[in-house]
Design an enzyme around this catalytic site. Structure first.
Site, PDB file in Angstrom:
ATOM      1  N   ASN A  99      47.578  24.075  99.870  1.00 25.64           N
ATOM      2  CA  ASN A  99      48.552  23.956  98.789  1.00 25.64           C
ATOM      3  C   ASN A  99      49.243  22.602  98.714  1.00 25.64           C
ATOM      4  OD1 ASN A  99      49.738  24.649 101.277  1.00 25.64           O
ATOM      5  ND2 ASN A  99      51.601  25.333 100.273  1.00 25.64           N
TER       6      ASN A  99
ATOM      7  N   GLY B  72     101.009  22.638 120.956  1.00 30.17           N
ATOM      8  CA  GLY B  72     101.325  24.000 121.360  1.00 30.17           C
ATOM      9  C   GLY B  72     101.431  24.961 120.185  1.00 30.17           C
TER      10      GLY B  72
ATOM     11  N   LYS C 179      53.912  32.167 102.796  1.00 32.57           N
ATOM     12  CA  LYS C 179      55.073  31.380 102.386  1.00 32.57           C
ATOM     13  C   LYS C 179      55.110  31.292 100.876  1.00 32.57           C
ATOM     14  CE  LYS C 179      55.193  27.256 101.577  1.00 32.57           C
ATOM     15  NZ  LYS C 179      55.297  26.374 100.351  1.00 32.57           N
TER      16      LYS C 179
ATOM     17  N   ASP D  45      90.596  32.800 117.891  1.00 27.99           N
ATOM     18  CA  ASP D  45      89.478  33.145 118.783  1.00 27.99           C
ATOM     19  C   ASP D  45      89.574  34.584 119.276  1.00 27.99           C
ATOM     20  OD1 ASP D  45      91.678  32.854 120.424  1.00 27.99           O
ATOM     21  OD2 ASP D  45      90.548  31.957 122.078  1.00 27.99           O
TER      22      ASP D  45
ATOM     23  N   ALA E 218      93.603  25.427 115.540  1.00 27.45           N
ATOM     24  CA  ALA E 218      93.621  23.964 115.666  1.00 27.45           C
ATOM     25  C   ALA E 218      92.994  23.463 116.957  1.00 27.45           C
ATOM     26  CB  ALA E 218      95.064  23.459 115.577  1.00 27.45           C
TER      27      ALA E 218
ATOM     28  N   ARG F 280      87.401  24.314 127.555  1.00 26.92           N
ATOM     29  CA  ARG F 280      86.610  25.059 128.542  1.00 26.92           C
ATOM     30  C   ARG F 280      85.272  25.527 127.985  1.00 26.92           C
ATOM     31  NH1 ARG F 280      90.636  29.395 131.006  1.00 26.92           N
ATOM     32  NH2 ARG F 280      91.637  29.152 128.971  1.00 26.92           N
TER      33      ARG F 280
ATOM     34  N   ASN G 138      87.619  31.792 125.484  1.00 24.49           N
ATOM     35  CA  ASN G 138      87.960  30.493 126.051  1.00 24.49           C
ATOM     36  C   ASN G 138      86.781  29.836 126.753  1.00 24.49           C
ATOM     37  OD1 ASN G 138      90.755  30.448 125.310  1.00 24.49           O
ATOM     38  ND2 ASN G 138      91.114  31.992 126.871  1.00 24.49           N
TER      39      ASN G 138
ATOM     40  N   ALA H  87      39.141  36.723 107.291  1.00 24.50           N
ATOM     41  CA  ALA H  87      39.736  36.015 108.420  1.00 24.50           C
ATOM     42  C   ALA H  87      39.488  34.517 108.303  1.00 24.50           C
ATOM     43  CB  ALA H  87      39.162  36.546 109.724  1.00 24.50           C
TER      44      ALA H  87
ATOM     45  N   ASN I 282      99.651  39.541 127.105  1.00 24.08           N
ATOM     46  CA  ASN I 282      99.946  39.252 125.711  1.00 24.08           C
ATOM     47  C   ASN I 282      98.654  38.909 124.988  1.00 24.08           C
ATOM     48  OD1 ASN I 282     101.132  38.336 123.303  1.00 24.08           O
ATOM     49  ND2 ASN I 282     101.286  36.256 124.104  1.00 24.08           N
TER      50      ASN I 282
END
Length: 561
Positions: free
Chosen positions: A450, A141, A415, A166, A73, A78, A291, A444, A233
């Site tokens: 096109n 939180g 292409k 993350d 969320a 940062r 972060n 060449a 942690n």
């Protein structure tokens, strides 16, 4: 496992997490416990420690009663970006996609992403990967996020694994081991932790004097003493829900940011004498979060190194692998050589015995066996057949199909065109919306015109056709098999098979014209040299004469004085 740097790390962590303490005067083990009950409980801790190491006989319970909640969320202030943090890319994928993919092999009953900032975009990504979503608004939180997630959880859920959105380096094996450890230890909570040399930005695992997990404190709320702790942690937990919900209900925003921290639930569980285990991640890099932009670059570098090592293990030679960018879904066959500074992106697939030279970029491209891609070529959503040669400095745009043995040389752009077997376009050519027949030779400077300003049209060049240099083929047009097009022609009509097409102004030669011009230019130069310099105008001459006279008069006056 190297997190604590000692041989019995797993054993000690499991034992302290279970609330036991080995006798301080003896080596930790079953004989270091005073009573039979303690030896039995410590034996259970040993089995937990084995699970952490990933032993061959690891016991894995079904995950039908487990929900994986991904916290996605936050904005990520940062990052200094308008894009939600979990949508930033590393290792070729958005951060959230890495986390969801790591969660899928656990086979949980539900994968639930908590979204907030840019909820629509984040939810769309999560939904495309099979995850459910629930919106957290406002974001108050991690504890509040889990309270919000509770509304969308399956009613049959008994366990929850909480993962930040993350943490893209997390492996499925680590999540499975975390769940197994939690089940075996009959814990209320199990924390995935690690020891880092630089623990900045991570919550610290706080232990009591006996080494038991006491609390997890996020850095922005930690004291200076807590910030000095190196055990961190990962924000990855496994909880027993019937033990967690009362603690979440008891949380209060007693911090500077007025938020509910999930980490405070760990302290509440310990206050209620619930069992909290801490499992050290087998690879500390797995807990790395993103972060900042620097964190993002570090994570991307690890992903690229992992993928390069995987390909080299499979028989691919990569020179200077630290300079090569390879996305996770790329594959390459044995004896293929990848030079420095190559990028292999998307779902690119390379066959065996190929050479991808320096600076080339391939995205979503299929390259068959024995192909050479010359330096600094760009291939996008294209296919290159066996033994073909592309580049250097070639560009294949979406829809380009280069068949076996064909050659696309330097500064050639293709292409949405098929270049059939053995055909060649060696230099400075544009082939768009075209079909080039077998063994055809494109000189060449040739271009297929096109686009008429409204629509695209097709050019068809037959087998064994020779197109002279500097030709323009104005589509729609067809060049028959075996035909020739003279150099410098602008072809607007079909050329029959085995015919010669010429479309240019008739040449006219003027004998002696160049010699006469040289004589004329030489005569002009001689005449220029003989010309007398132009006389100044009368007004200028008068002014200069007056100035000289004034100067003489002044000189005489000074002499008299």
């Amino acid at each position: 496992m190297t997190a604590h740097g000692i041989k019995c790390t797993d054993f000690v962590l499991a034992a302290t997490g279970a609330g036991l303490r080995p006798a301080p005067t003896e080596k930790p083990g079953l004989h270091g416990c005073a009573t039979r009950a303690e030896r039995r409980k410590l034996g259970e801790a040993v089995s937990i420690a084995k699970d952490v190491r990933g032993s061959d006989n690891t016991f894995r319970m079904p995950a039908a009663d487990t929900v994986i909640v991904i916290l996605a969320a936050g904005k990520g202030t940062r990052m200094r970006s308008d894009l939600a943090k979990v949508l930033h890319r590393a290792g070729g994928r958005p951060l959230l996609e890495h986390v969801i993919r790591a969660s899928q092999p656990v086979k949980a009953a539900q994968v639930l992403a908590v979204v907030g900032h840019q909820a629509e975009e984040v939810g769309a990504l999560a939904g495309s990967l099979g995850a459910d979503t629930v919106k957290q608004q406002p974001q108050r939180g991690t504890g509040h996020a889990l309270q919000v997630a509770r509304r969308a959880m399956r009613k049959s859920a008994k366990l929850v694994i909480v993962v930040p959105g993350d943490a893209p380096l997390l492996r499925a094996e680590t999540l499975t081991a975390l769940l197994d450890t939690h089940r075996r230890g009959e814990a209320a909570a199990t924390i995935l932790s690690a020891e880092l040399n630089d623990p900045t930005d991570y919550g610290r695992v706080v232990r009591d004097s006996e080494g038991r997990v006491q609390a997890v404190v996020e850095e922005k709320a930690a004291t200076p003493e807590q910030r000095a702790i190196r055990e961190v942690n990962s924000s990855i937990y496994c909880f027993t829900l019937e033990k967690l919900w009362p603690c979440l209900n008891a949380l209060r925003p007693n911090n500077a940011h007025r938020e509910l921290y999930l980490t405070d639930a760990i302290a509440l569980l310990r206050q209620r004498n619930e069992r909290v285990l801490a499992q050290v991640a087998p690879d500390a890099s797995e807990i790395l979060g993103c972060n900042t932009r620097a964190n993002l670059a570090d994570v991307d570098r690890i992903f690229r190194a992992r993928k390069a090592a995987e390909l080299m293990e499979a028989g691919v030679t990569i020179y200077l692998p630290e300079t090569v960018v390879i996305d996770p879904e790329v594959s390459a066959g044995p004896d293929t050589v990848i030079d420095p500074c190559v990028q292999l992106l998307g779902k690119t697939r390379i066959g065996a015995r190929c050479t991808i030279q320096t600076g080339s970029v391939l995205r979503d491209t299929r390259v068959d066996d024995d192909v050479i891609i010359g330096a600094h070529s760009t291939l996008d959503s294209s296919r290159v057949g066996n033994r073909a040669h592309v580049g250097p400095f070639a560009r294949l745009r979406p829809g380009a199909d280069i068949r076996a043995g064909a050659h696309i040389g330097n500064f050639v752009e293709v292409k949405n065109s098929v270049v059939h077997e053995g055909a060649k376009a060696g230099h400075l050519t544009y082939l768009g919306d075209a079909s080039i027949g077998r063994e055809a030779n494109i000189g060449a400077g040739t271009i297929t015109c096109n686009y008429d300003g409204v629509a695209k049209h097709e050019t068809t060049i037959g087998n064994r056709v020779f197109i002279g240099s500097d030709s323009a083929l104005v589509a729609p047009v067809r060049i028959g098999d075996g035909a020739y097009v003279a150099a410098g022609s602008t072809i607007t009509e079909n050329v029959p098979a085995d015919a010669l097409g010429v479309a240019r102004g008739r040449q006219s030669n003027k004998p002696g014209w160049a010699a006469a011009r040289r004589r004329m230019m030489a005569r002009a130069r001689r005449d220029e040299g003989r010309k007398k310099p132009k006389r100044r105008s009368k007004a200028v001459r008068r002014a200069k004469l007056k100035a000289r006279r004034r100067a003489k008069r002044k000189s005489r006056k000074r002499t008299r004085r």
